[in-house]
Design an enzyme around this catalytic site. Structure first.
Site, PDB file in Angstrom:
ATOM      1  CG  HIS A 193      -0.192   0.010   2.536  1.00 47.76           C
ATOM      2  ND1 HIS A 193       0.367  -1.119   3.069  1.00 47.76           N
ATOM      3  CD2 HIS A 193       0.090   1.010   3.407  1.00 47.76           C
ATOM      4  CE1 HIS A 193       0.952  -0.817   4.210  1.00 47.76           C
ATOM      5  NE2 HIS A 193       0.802   0.470   4.439  1.00 47.76           N
ATOM      6  CG  ASP A 201       0.312  11.570   6.124  1.00 51.92           C
ATOM      7  OD1 ASP A 201       0.121  11.504   7.345  1.00 51.92           O
ATOM      8  OD2 ASP A 201      -0.464  11.082   5.290  1.00 51.92           O
ATOM      9  CD  GLU A 286      -5.583  -0.646   9.666  1.00 55.45           C
ATOM     10  OE1 GLU A 286      -5.184  -0.362  10.802  1.00 55.45           O
ATOM     11  OE2 GLU A 286      -6.461   0.004   9.072  1.00 55.45           O
ATOM     12  CB  THR A 441      -5.632  -1.291  15.887  1.00 56.33           C
ATOM     13  OG1 THR A 441      -6.961  -1.099  15.379  1.00 56.33           O
ATOM     14  CG2 THR A 441      -4.727  -1.738  14.763  1.00 56.33           C
ATOM     15  CD  GLU A 482      -0.666  -2.355  14.961  1.00 59.66           C
ATOM     16  OE1 GLU A 482      -0.948  -1.391  14.230  1.00 59.66           O
ATOM     17  OE2 GLU A 482       0.096  -3.275  14.628  1.00 59.66           O
ATOM     18  CG  LEU A 485      -4.779   7.225  18.652  1.00 62.51           C
ATOM     19  CD1 LEU A 485      -5.768   8.072  19.434  1.00 62.51           C
ATOM     20  CD2 LEU A 485      -4.520   7.836  17.283  1.00 62.51           C
ATOM     21  NE  ARG A 518       5.285   4.326  12.964  1.00 68.12           N
ATOM     22  CZ  ARG A 518       5.033   3.301  12.175  1.00 68.12           C
ATOM     23  NH1 ARG A 518       6.024   2.494  11.819  1.00 68.12           N
ATOM     24  NH2 ARG A 518       3.829   3.087  11.742  1.00 68.12           N
TER      25      ARG A 518
END
Length: 548
Positions: A193, A201, A286, A441, A482, A485, A518
């Site tokens: 993707h 971004d 996803e 998630t 996971e 946020l 992350r």
């Protein structure tokens, strides 16, 4: 508020820089997870009332305090520009200490491996390892607190960028060698993707250029909305079996990519460095339709739109209607609203709406079946390419409008899960067929917080997590998770732990692994890193004093 951010989501704090945020007036409020990309980028908080759960300080000048290293896997160097001198001044920490609350003791509980997602741009668009020296020190730091491994996206748009079947694995091989020497494990994501492309971004990795050129001539290879806007995040599932990519179908392209990876990195499979392959099945990696794209104007908590107006999916819908014996059913609901509609504003999703009549049930059944068939086909090929290895895939947590009858946001995303139907049982069954772990998630979110911040969304992340956990565990399917946020505080970690090891489960069922979103400089600030280390210990079933 953005939707839950996936592992292959589209934001990372640039290495070596920390966001500067001002300190709110009240330092006594409990620390909550940073809520969005904008929270991290803002140089000042807009108002304490707008973010009552967010407590941040000036630039974090403290960092983890670890002895020096001489070799891989030993101790990091203290003179790094990333690892600054330890400073206990609370005013210099990024996140306040959470209020002390009574906590469960997880000593002696099951060991749950903890992985950390690497930055999205750890491999740059030329296929080279970015910031290797800083990354090495970060990985050493993670190793020092017994993190089990890291997750990395192998971007299709980087590896097969220039031409079909021409693969550039060079930067990934260098990265894997570093991870191997540190004796960490690797979760590798087959990322078919686009990364980024939405407002704000920092990282943008498009699909391969040769694929985009095909799409310029035939835009129906991309998902399409009612207005005819094309979404180039990933390929439409309508071409899974259509030979349109220079003589190959979409799934043949995915299979060739995975097979090349398996051959190229055989040594890392053989020595166990690669512990898991997560297979990208849609936008953000996803299994879902790209129903809520910010680039097309979606804002939380809009219900999103159906994404099946490309020529290939429309033909599939018409064929399904003819096979049913009712050709007139072969159309997309015209009264399903727009990206930012609320359920009660539409004839399709409102209570008693068309979603639950014979036409609505036919359409939603077809729409969700296309999603499940895509996952089934790609996972079957992944199982073949990675025979003998653990594979997984991610399902997103669409928790807004969960407290309504239609569950509109889930329906537009492809999860046929209204209040009178279990939409995740069929997904679990498909995963079970391939012995694939289901990664879910939003396990750190609390319904109470969602109700306080966005009461109009009628969200219930805890109810959704409970439903999916039970659907998976009742089928004896391994379940991983996971955070959705950014999460740096004890309250968020406690919620993850409660979901990872439910105290109310008489069978002692638990997550198979957890991946943290992350790695970034904010996590590495001394207080945040200490809190994360404490979380890792508890996930591993070790005793940790409450006073820490």
């Amino acid at each position: 508020m953005p939707p839950p951010a996936p592992s292959a989501g589209c934001y990372s704090v640039p290495l070596g820089r920390l966001p500067v945020v001002s300190r709110p007036n009240s330092a006594s409020l409990p620390c909550r997870p940073l809520r969005s990309v904008e929270d991290l980028r803002s140089v000042r908080l807009r108002s304490a009332s707008a973010f009552p759960h967010l407590i941040c300080h000036r630039r974090c000048r403290s960092a983890i305090s670890i002895p020096k290293f001489d070799q891989f896997g030993d101790k990091p160097k203290g003179d790094s520009s990333f690892f600054m001198e330890n400073d206990d001044d609370d005013d210099k920490q990024a996140i306040d200490v959470s209020q002390k609350i009574e906590e469960r003791c997880f000593a002696g509980t099951s060991y749950i491996p903890v992985y950390v997602m690497l930055p999205l741009d750890v491999i740059d668009n030329q296929g080279k390892l970015a910031y290797p020296e800083i990354l090495l020190e970060q990985l050493r730091a993670l190793k020092s607190i017994n993190v089990d491994g890291v997750m990395v996206d192998c971007w299709w748009g980087i590896v097969e960028a220039s031409a079909p079947r021409i693969y550039n694995w060079g930067g990934y091989k260098q990265l894997f060698q570093i991870v191997q020497q540190l004796k960490l494990k690797l979760q590798v994501v087959m990322s078919f993707h686009e990364c980024g492309g939405n407002v704000g971004d920092d990282v943008w990795i498009p699909l391969p250029q040769w694929v985009i050129e095909i799409g310029n001539n035939n835009p129906d290879i991309f998902f399409t909305d009612r207005e005819g806007r094309r979404n180039m995040e990933c390929l439409s599932w309508g071409i899974d079996r259509v030979r349109i990519l220079q003589g190959r179908t979409a799934v043949e392209v995915y299979f060739d990519y995975m097979r090349s990876f398996r051959v190229e990195f055989d040594e890392f499979f053989e020595d166990g460095t690669i512990s898991e392959l997560q297979i990208g099945l849609g936008p953000c990696g996803e299994l879902r339709y790209p129903s809520y794209p910010a680039k097309h104007g979606w804002r939380y908590p809009g219900i999103g739109e159906f994404q099946c107006y490309d020529a290939y999916l429309m033909k599939s819908l018409r064929d399904a209607a003819k096979a049913r014996g009712h050709p007139l059913l072969g159309k997309v609901p015209p009264n399903s609203g727009s990206y930012n509609s609320q359920p009660h504003e539409t004839g399709f999703f409102r209570d008693g709406g068309h979603y639950d009549n014979s036409y609505g049930r036919f359409f939603l059944g077809w729409y969700s079946k296309v999603l499940i068939d895509h996952g089934d086909l790609v996972l079957s090929l992944a199982k073949l390419a990675f025979e003998g290895s653990l594979i997984s895939a991610k399902v997103s947590g669409i928790h807004w409008w969960y407290k309504t009858a239609s569950h509109a946001a889930e329906l537009t995303a492809g999860f046929y899960n209204p209040c009178n139907r279990d939409g995740y049982a069929s997904i679990v069954s498909m995963f079970k067929k391939h012995d694939a772990t289901l990664n879910f998630t939003c396990v750190e979110l609390r319904t109470m917080n969602q109700q306080a911040d966005f009461p109009e969304a009628l969200a219930d992340p805890e109810g959704l997590v409970w439903q999916v956990l039970n659907a998976a565990w009742d089928a004896s399917l391994p379940m991983a998770s996971e955070n959705a946020l950014p999460c740096y505080d004890r309250d968020g970690y406690n919620k993850i732990l409660d979901n990872a090891k439910p105290s109310s489960d008489p069978d002692g069922r638990h997550l198979s692994s957890f991946t943290y979103l992350r790695l970034n400089p904010v996590l590495m600030c001394s207080h945040n890193f200490k809190e994360f280390s404490r979380f890792v210990q508890r996930m591993h079933g070790e005793w940790v004093p409450n006073s820490c």
